[in-house]
Each structure stands twice: as structure tokens, then as C-alpha cells.
Write a protein that holds these residues in place. Structure first.
Motif, PDB file in Angstrom:
ATOM      1  N   ARG A  84      26.302   5.786  -3.963  1.00  0.00           N
ATOM      2  CA  ARG A  84      26.612   5.606  -2.536  1.00  0.00           C
ATOM      3  C   ARG A  84      27.949   6.263  -2.190  1.00  0.00           C
ATOM      4  NH1 ARG A  84      23.559   1.626   0.215  1.00  0.00           N
ATOM      5  NH2 ARG A  84      22.022   0.672  -1.159  1.00  0.00           N
ATOM      6  N   PHE A  85      28.913   6.147  -3.085  1.00  0.00           N
ATOM      7  CA  PHE A  85      30.218   6.786  -2.893  1.00  0.00           C
ATOM      8  C   PHE A  85      30.041   8.303  -2.771  1.00  0.00           C
ATOM      9  CE2 PHE A  85      33.958   8.658  -5.166  1.00  0.00           C
ATOM     10  CZ  PHE A  85      34.883   8.476  -4.159  1.00  0.00           C
ATOM     11  N   VAL A  89      36.448  -2.221  -6.410  1.00  0.00           N
ATOM     12  CA  VAL A  89      35.078  -2.338  -6.909  1.00  0.00           C
ATOM     13  C   VAL A  89      35.056  -2.447  -8.433  1.00  0.00           C
ATOM     14  CG1 VAL A  89      32.834  -1.188  -7.024  1.00  0.00           C
ATOM     15  CG2 VAL A  89      34.147  -1.146  -4.896  1.00  0.00           C
ATOM     16  N   HIS A  90      35.803  -1.587  -9.110  1.00  0.00           N
ATOM     17  CA  HIS A  90      35.803  -1.593 -10.575  1.00  0.00           C
ATOM     18  C   HIS A  90      36.167  -2.970 -11.132  1.00  0.00           C
ATOM     19  CE1 HIS A  90      36.305  -0.187 -14.689  1.00  0.00           C
ATOM     20  NE2 HIS A  90      37.497  -0.752 -14.705  1.00  0.00           N
ATOM     21  N   TYR A  91      37.215  -3.566 -10.587  1.00  0.00           N
ATOM     22  CA  TYR A  91      37.643  -4.868 -11.099  1.00  0.00           C
ATOM     23  C   TYR A  91      36.665  -5.974 -10.732  1.00  0.00           C
ATOM     24  CZ  TYR A  91      41.961  -2.836 -12.730  1.00  0.00           C
ATOM     25  OH  TYR A  91      42.880  -2.076 -13.416  1.00  0.00           O
ATOM     26  N   SER A  92      36.060  -5.903  -9.560  1.00  0.00           N
ATOM     27  CA  SER A  92      35.086  -6.932  -9.194  1.00  0.00           C
ATOM     28  C   SER A  92      33.829  -6.824 -10.062  1.00  0.00           C
ATOM     29  CB  SER A  92      34.732  -6.852  -7.713  1.00  0.00           C
ATOM     30  OG  SER A  92      33.965  -5.706  -7.444  1.00  0.00           O
ATOM     31  N   MET A  93      33.511  -5.613 -10.494  1.00  0.00           N
ATOM     32  CA  MET A  93      32.338  -5.416 -11.364  1.00  0.00           C
ATOM     33  C   MET A  93      32.554  -6.049 -12.738  1.00  0.00           C
ATOM     34  SD  MET A  93      30.119  -3.877  -9.522  1.00  0.00           S
ATOM     35  CE  MET A  93      28.954  -3.412 -10.766  1.00  0.00           C
ATOM     36  N   GLN A  94      33.798  -6.206 -13.151  1.00  0.00           N
ATOM     37  CA  GLN A  94      34.079  -6.784 -14.467  1.00  0.00           C
ATOM     38  C   GLN A  94      33.653  -8.247 -14.551  1.00  0.00           C
ATOM     39  OE1 GLN A  94      34.874  -4.432 -16.709  1.00  0.00           O
ATOM     40  NE2 GLN A  94      34.764  -3.186 -14.849  1.00  0.00           N
ATOM     41  N   LYS A 125      25.569  -4.885 -14.695  1.00  0.00           N
ATOM     42  CA  LYS A 125      26.859  -4.241 -14.410  1.00  0.00           C
ATOM     43  C   LYS A 125      26.708  -2.716 -14.364  1.00  0.00           C
ATOM     44  CE  LYS A 125      30.522  -5.642 -16.716  1.00  0.00           C
ATOM     45  NZ  LYS A 125      31.646  -5.775 -17.661  1.00  0.00           N
ATOM     46  N   LEU A 126      26.013  -2.161 -15.353  1.00  0.00           N
ATOM     47  CA  LEU A 126      25.802  -0.712 -15.375  1.00  0.00           C
ATOM     48  C   LEU A 126      24.996  -0.255 -14.158  1.00  0.00           C
ATOM     49  CD1 LEU A 126      25.038   0.054 -19.128  1.00  0.00           C
ATOM     50  CD2 LEU A 126      26.883   1.022 -17.759  1.00  0.00           C
ATOM     51  N   GLY A 127      23.946  -0.981 -13.851  1.00  0.00           N
ATOM     52  CA  GLY A 127      23.104  -0.627 -12.714  1.00  0.00           C
ATOM     53  C   GLY A 127      23.871  -0.651 -11.401  1.00  0.00           C
ATOM     54  N   ARG A 128      24.685  -1.671 -11.202  1.00  0.00           N
ATOM     55  CA  ARG A 128      25.495  -1.776  -9.979  1.00  0.00           C
ATOM     56  C   ARG A 128      26.547  -0.663  -9.921  1.00  0.00           C
ATOM     57  NH1 ARG A 128      22.723  -3.032  -6.696  1.00  0.00           N
ATOM     58  NH2 ARG A 128      24.471  -2.334  -5.471  1.00  0.00           N
ATOM     59  N   THR A 129      27.163  -0.379 -11.054  1.00  0.00           N
ATOM     60  CA  THR A 129      28.167   0.687 -11.103  1.00  0.00           C
ATOM     61  C   THR A 129      27.531   2.025 -10.731  1.00  0.00           C
ATOM     62  OG1 THR A 129      29.445  -0.473 -12.787  1.00  0.00           O
ATOM     63  CG2 THR A 129      29.808   1.905 -12.590  1.00  0.00           C
ATOM     64  N   LEU A 130      26.373   2.313 -11.305  1.00  0.00           N
ATOM     65  CA  LEU A 130      25.681   3.565 -10.984  1.00  0.00           C
ATOM     66  C   LEU A 130      25.314   3.628  -9.504  1.00  0.00           C
ATOM     67  CD1 LEU A 130      23.487   3.755 -14.181  1.00  0.00           C
ATOM     68  CD2 LEU A 130      25.270   5.401 -13.528  1.00  0.00           C
TER      69      LEU A 130
END
Length: 159
Positions: free
Chosen positions: A57-58, A34-39, A47-52
Motif C-alpha cells: 500500500r505504501f 507501523v514497524h513498531y506496532s507490528m512487533q 506479522k509477515l503478511g501484514r508487513t507485506l
């Protein structure tokens, strides 16, 4: 406690292992997939919103897993009377590892909440700064500790 464990040992061990898989496996997926796909997302706000959202969910899966892991671990320690055996040192080491992992998880949770609050207030730099240590240090540390705990768990099963 021994009779309870004897009656439900398969379920207890299954829940214990499944909880570890969810926690450790989830961290591996978050960090290395996930982290790399978010890049690839160029817009910082998105990006910040999706990461949060991904972390939220995690957490909804991991928090119950941590609780189940603790309950099943205590059940096995008491029922299998590890305290009186030669493998007790492995139990203690696992307890220390899971305690450290839980403390790190609390730090991750708090940092995510601070990042969410900053994000909601439009302070994207603070949100990003709160999240940076998660991917760089905290989650990788917990992955390593979790894998070590898995190895110790296998040793405790006598394999």
C-alpha cells in the motif's frame, strides 16, 4: 519552459513538496510507527503478511510521488535556469541524493517482491530475511537522505 513555470509555479512547487512529504513522511511513519506496532503481533505468518501488505500500500502512494517529484524537479531546474547560477551546486547535490534514494527504493521494492514470493510459497524464513534490511538499514538511510534533500530544497528557495 520559463513561461510554463510562471503560469503554473504554485501548482508545480505544491506537487513537488507534496511528493517529498509523501515519500519521506511515509518512510518515517512506516519505520517509526507501523514497524513498531507490528512487533506486537506474535504470530509470525500474520506479522509477515501484514508487513507485506503495508509495504504494498505504501508503494502505491510512493511510486507516483517519485515520478511527480522527478518531473517537477526537472521543470524547476530548467525553468529557473539553475545551471547558470551560484545555487547549481545544491541542485547537483539534490539530484545525487534523489538518485541514491531512488536506487535504494528499487532495492526495497525488489526485496519486498522476493519476500512476497517466498511468503506465497510458505517460505517464511526467506520472506523475513528479505524484509529485515528494509527496517534496519534501507528505509532509515532513505529517511536521512530525504531530510537532507529537504534542507537543500529550502536553501534553493532562498530561505
Amino acid at each position: 519552459m520559463s513561461e510554463f513555470f510562471n503560469n503554473f509555479s504554485t501548482l508545480i512547487i505544491f506537487l513537488h513538496v507534496l511528493s517529498a512529504i509523501i515519500w519521506i513522511g511515509g518512510m518515517i511513519v512506516i519505520r517509526f510507527a507501523v514497524h513498531y506496532s507490528m512487533q506486537a503481533i506474535e504470530e509470525p505468518k500474520i506479522k509477515l503478511g501484514r508487513t507485506l501488505e503495508n509495504l504494498k500500500r505504501f508503494f502505491s502512494m510512493v511510486i507516483p510521488s517519485i515520478v511527480i517529484l522527478l518531473i517537477t524537479a526537472i521543470t524547476m531546474i530548467l525553468a529557473l535556469e539553475f545551471k547558470n547560477g551560484e545555487l547549481y551546486k545544491f541542485v547537483v547535490i539534490k539530484e545525487i541524493i534523489w538518485t541514491i534514494m531512488s536506487i535504494i527504493f528499487v532495492v526495497i521494492y525488489v526485496k519486498r517482491e522476493k519476500a512476497q514470493n517466498a511468503f506465497n510459497n510458505g517460505d517464511f524464513l526467506t520472506a523475513k530475511n528479505q524484509l529485515n534490511p528494509l527496517a534496519k538499514y534501507l528505509i532509515p538511510t532513505n529517511i536521512i537522505l530525504g531530510l537532507l534533500a529537504l534542507v537543500l530544497g529550502i536553501r534553493l528557495r532562498g530561505l
